[in-house]
Design an enzyme around this catalytic site. Sequence first.
Site, PDB file in Angstrom:
ATOM      1  CG  HIS A 117      -2.115  -0.885   1.078  1.00  0.00           C
ATOM      2  ND1 HIS A 117      -2.041  -2.249   1.231  1.00  0.00           N
ATOM      3  CD2 HIS A 117      -3.416  -0.604   0.778  1.00  0.00           C
ATOM      4  CE1 HIS A 117      -3.236  -2.783   1.052  1.00  0.00           C
ATOM      5  NE2 HIS A 117      -4.081  -1.805   0.777  1.00  0.00           N
ATOM      6  CE  LYS A 153      -4.155  -0.309   4.613  1.00  0.00           C
ATOM      7  NZ  LYS A 153      -5.455   0.364   4.802  1.00  0.00           N
TER       8      LYS A 153
END
Length: 254
Positions: free
Chosen positions: A145, A149
């Site tokens: 990610h 995040k």
Amino acid sequence: MMKRVLIAGYTGAMGQKAVDLVAGMPDFEVAAGLAPSGKQGNLPAQAKIYRKLSEINESYDIWVDFTTPQAVFENVQFALQHHMRPIVGTTGLTDEQVQLLQKLAQTEGVGGLIAPNFGMSAVLLMKFAQLAAEFFPDAEIIEMHHADKKDAPSGTALATAKLIAQARQNSPESANSEETLAGVRGGDYQGVKIHAVRLPGYIAHEQVLFGGPGEALTIRQDSFDRSSFMSGVKVALLKVAELDHLVVGLENIL
């Protein structure tokens, strides 16, 4: 009848996409937004802006939540107590918190949805991984990610690991590798190792690796743009009024 929607976390990347989605749907309106900054962002001019829960002085039909792991439990609790149907894309809720929210939803008679991922490719990956786990009990997950995040592992990776653990018919083999660098083998959910990558340039990606005698299977999904999640959010908006309990997983309303 027009459905009035409050979007919590409307200033974030996902929240902004959700505002545009709802604003473009017939019979839905972005009636309010919740964000600590109180900035207008891309909210419609007529939408009310709240900085904190205590400022919210009226109820809305639907509560869409793309906030933070630290705020989501209290947010959803508030929504249910005020009979707003929650659609939750924020990850970070523990199993215990989800169970508490489901009990509250039952008590209040309010349905809603908690989805680890709104992307169709991610939902299919989880389904395929669940099917594969029956034949390949040994599995590891790598999720990748963007650097901003807030939680690790991702909600999708954790949900995938849970499905694999539930579907296995045989116990996985124990790897004998000794860690010469602490944590290098990743997190462990009932024998499913999870490795979390956080790098700039990524959006949301996951691969599940299954190994067996003389063969291997890899399942992978990639989300290259946050707009890919909006198809799932749209489904949730259209179906949430039909739900009589707090559902976990987009696949359960498709």
